[in-house]
Design a protein around this motif. Structure first.
Motif, PDB file in Angstrom:
ATOM      1  N   LEU A 110       0.691  -1.253   0.102  1.00  0.00           N
ATOM      2  CA  LEU A 110      -0.182  -0.019   0.010  1.00  0.00           C
ATOM      3  C   LEU A 110       0.914   1.264   0.050  1.00  0.00           C
ATOM      4  O   LEU A 110       1.742   1.395   0.653  1.00  0.00           O
ATOM      5  N   THR A 111       0.439   2.459  -0.707  1.00  0.00           N
ATOM      6  CA  THR A 111       1.013   3.660  -0.761  1.00  0.00           C
ATOM      7  C   THR A 111      -0.017   4.485  -0.046  1.00  0.00           C
ATOM      8  O   THR A 111      -1.156   4.584  -0.729  1.00  0.00           O
ATOM      9  N   VAL A 112       0.245   5.368   1.121  1.00  0.00           N
ATOM     10  CA  VAL A 112      -0.426   6.332   1.510  1.00  0.00           C
ATOM     11  C   VAL A 112      -0.073   7.546   1.248  1.00  0.00           C
ATOM     12  O   VAL A 112       1.305   7.665   1.113  1.00  0.00           O
ATOM     13  N   ALA A 113      -0.718   8.745   1.032  1.00  0.00           N
ATOM     14  CA  ALA A 113      -0.621   9.985   0.980  1.00  0.00           C
ATOM     15  C   ALA A 113      -0.991  11.130   1.735  1.00  0.00           C
ATOM     16  O   ALA A 113      -2.292  10.673   2.176  1.00  0.00           O
ATOM     17  N   GLU A 130       2.023  12.692  12.767  1.00  0.00           N
ATOM     18  CA  GLU A 130       1.056  12.106  13.273  1.00  0.00           C
ATOM     19  C   GLU A 130       0.808  11.105  12.356  1.00  0.00           C
ATOM     20  O   GLU A 130       0.570   9.876  12.628  1.00  0.00           O
ATOM     21  N   LEU A 131       0.649  11.229  11.331  1.00  0.00           N
ATOM     22  CA  LEU A 131       0.319  10.415  10.094  1.00  0.00           C
ATOM     23  C   LEU A 131       1.543   9.392   9.752  1.00  0.00           C
ATOM     24  O   LEU A 131       1.328   8.254   9.595  1.00  0.00           O
ATOM     25  N   LYS A 143       4.737   2.667   1.307  1.00  0.00           N
ATOM     26  CA  LYS A 143       5.343   3.835   0.885  1.00  0.00           C
ATOM     27  C   LYS A 143       4.339   4.871   1.508  1.00  0.00           C
ATOM     28  O   LYS A 143       3.001   4.805   1.595  1.00  0.00           O
ATOM     29  N   ILE A 144       5.019   6.010   2.011  1.00  0.00           N
ATOM     30  CA  ILE A 144       4.291   7.366   2.525  1.00  0.00           C
ATOM     31  C   ILE A 144       4.691   8.533   1.636  1.00  0.00           C
ATOM     32  O   ILE A 144       5.934   8.746   1.255  1.00  0.00           O
ATOM     33  N   ILE A 145       3.901   9.192   0.995  1.00  0.00           N
ATOM     34  CA  ILE A 145       3.927  10.325   0.142  1.00  0.00           C
ATOM     35  C   ILE A 145       3.518  11.608   0.947  1.00  0.00           C
ATOM     36  O   ILE A 145       2.205  11.454   1.533  1.00  0.00           O
ATOM     37  N   ILE A 170      -4.406   5.394  -0.835  1.00  0.00           N
ATOM     38  CA  ILE A 170      -5.023   6.216   0.175  1.00  0.00           C
ATOM     39  C   ILE A 170      -4.639   7.616  -0.006  1.00  0.00           C
ATOM     40  O   ILE A 170      -3.404   7.977  -0.098  1.00  0.00           O
ATOM     41  N   ILE A 171      -5.566   8.476   0.208  1.00  0.00           N
ATOM     42  CA  ILE A 171      -5.158  10.090   0.189  1.00  0.00           C
ATOM     43  C   ILE A 171      -5.924  10.437   1.310  1.00  0.00           C
ATOM     44  O   ILE A 171      -7.138  10.739   1.352  1.00  0.00           O
ATOM     45  N   THR A 172      -4.971  10.925   2.140  1.00  0.00           N
ATOM     46  CA  THR A 172      -5.822  11.638   3.347  1.00  0.00           C
ATOM     47  C   THR A 172      -5.477  12.969   3.099  1.00  0.00           C
ATOM     48  O   THR A 172      -4.419  13.381   2.441  1.00  0.00           O
TER      49      THR A 172
END
Length: 416
Positions: A110-113, A130-131, A143-145, A170-172
């Motif tokens: 998973l890649t989250v942004a 926090e994220l 991966k975190i973007i 995921i886009i937060t």
């Protein structure tokens, strides 16, 4: 936009974290929950959540009495925030916080942004951490973007489109641009990307155009501000509103609900934008005092920014005989209040909500695991009055009292 020593300086973040948060977070690559899903090679997106969040952490984040009726995604997020992190993973957390793109090393698929509408202040920086810390509790995340639109609506739209093109999962987002981002949020949703805005709204239909919307009830926040001013200023008088970047939906939401809730004796004599900086607040408060030297109350989102307001009062040779209602809770202002030692200067604060990015991520992970997520996640909070004990002088000056980032991480983020 110029960085200042307020939210725009990189010199602190949010408050004392004791007890179960005294250590540094869960070891990266571990869900941190007994019985949690442990995918091999990151092949599964299933993540088991637990909802037995620490009452002490809930009170720290949300205020006293906030242990019942809390939405399950909030409980799950706070539960993970209470996990301890292995000290050898601090470097990874800091690297992921500093870099725009970070490999977590888990092999997760998973890649989250985090698509931030405006990331150039301390509150946003802590929200980013926090994220990051929350993401590092999930082995499934590889991966975190991070992107910041720097307050530019067109860049915010472009950032969203870039994340869609990269195929993130995921886009937060803190969508400062509001409904201007709704078309790209819908596009992402159609592509199967889980979109979760927090604090500021996107418009449209939560649960359809995007997964859910995470925020405190901003209208309730405005009414809570009014309740404090009504009680503390029974004789009435002039009050003013301070907001952040021009036109941002967060300021608009609480201000539109505070104004009609003020008692008959209280009148709003002015409002001003501050861009959520100390310098912006100095300018705004100086202007207000020039026109209304008898100001009795001010409502504002940003505690650390009001150190600029303190400077305005000092420059005008005026005593801080003022009732101040705030959303956030950076400790530096509270310690300055203690030094000023004026019983007529009263400060009340709610909760900064920087941990809402954690809730947004956990809600998205719950969705990918097949769990039910409500279309709106209301984060409860209560007003608290500053007293001498609120000043935690061992913390970085801009550390918010309600943060779920451990103090050891804050110190590493903002070394003195």
């Amino acid at each position: 936009m110029a960085r200042t020593h307020g939210w725009l300086s990189r010199t602190a973040a949010w408050v004392a974290v004791s007890g179960s948060l005294a250590g540094l977070l869960t070891a990266c690559g571990s869900d941190g929950d007994a019985g949690a899903a442990k995918p091999t090679g990151g092949g599964s997106v299933a993540a088991t959540e637990r909802f037995d969040a620490s009452p002490q952490l809930l009170e720290r984040a949300l205020g006293s009495g906030q242990t019942a009726g809390v939405p399950r995604p909030v409980l799950a997020a706070v539960r993970r925030a209470g996990n301890q992190v292995a000290p050898d993973q601090l470097a990874l957390a800091l690297r992921c916080w500093k870099q725009k793109t970070c490999d977590t090393g888990t092999g997760g698929k998973l890649t989250v942004a985090l698509a931030d509408g405006f990331g150039e202040n301390v509150w946003r920086e802590v929200t980013h951490m926090e994220l990051v810390l929350q993401a590092l509790t999930y082995r499934q995340i590889g991966k975190i973007i991070y992107t910041s639109a720097q307050g530019d609506t067109q860049k915010a739209i472009s950032d969203f489109r870039s994340l869609i093109a990269q195929g993130v999962d995921i886009i937060t987002t803190f969508p400062d641009a509001g409904e201007a981002l709704l078309p790209v949020a819908r596009q992402a949703t159609r592509r199967g990307i889980v979109v979760v805005p927090y604090i500021a709204g996107l418009g449209g239909t939560p649960g359809k155009d995007y997964l859910t919307y995470v925020a405190e009830d901003l209208c309730r926040l405005g009414k809570n501000f009014a309740g404090v001013l009504n009680k503390e200023l029974p004789g009435g008088g002039p009050v003013a509103f301070l907001g952040g970047t021009p036109g941002n939906p967060l300021s608009k939401a609480w201000q539109s609900c505070e104004r009609p809730a003020l008692g008959n004796g209280l009148s709003v004599v002015g409002s001003a934008d501050t861009s959520w900086t100390r310098e912006g607040t100095l300018k705004a408060v100086s202007g207000l005092l020039g026109r209304h030297p008898d100001l009795k109350g001010i409502s504002y989102e940003y505690a650390d920014g009001f150190l600029g307001g303190v400077r305005a009062y000092t420059a005008a040779n005026k005593a801080l005989d003022l009732v101040l209602t705030l959303r956030t809770d950076e400790v530096g202002l509270f310690c300055e209040w203690k030094k000023i030692n004026n019983p007529n200067f009263k400060i009340f604060y709610s909760s900064g909500g920087g941990f809402d990015s954690r809730i947004a991520l956990t809600a998205a992970m719950m969705k990918l695991s097949g769990q039910s997520v409500p279309a709106t996640i209301v984060v409860p909070a209560t007003m608290r009055q500053v007293d001498a004990a609120t000043c935690k002088s061992t913390l970085p000056a801009q550390a918010p009292v309600s943060t779920l980032v451990p103090d050891g991480v804050l110190t590493a983020m903002y070394p003195s």
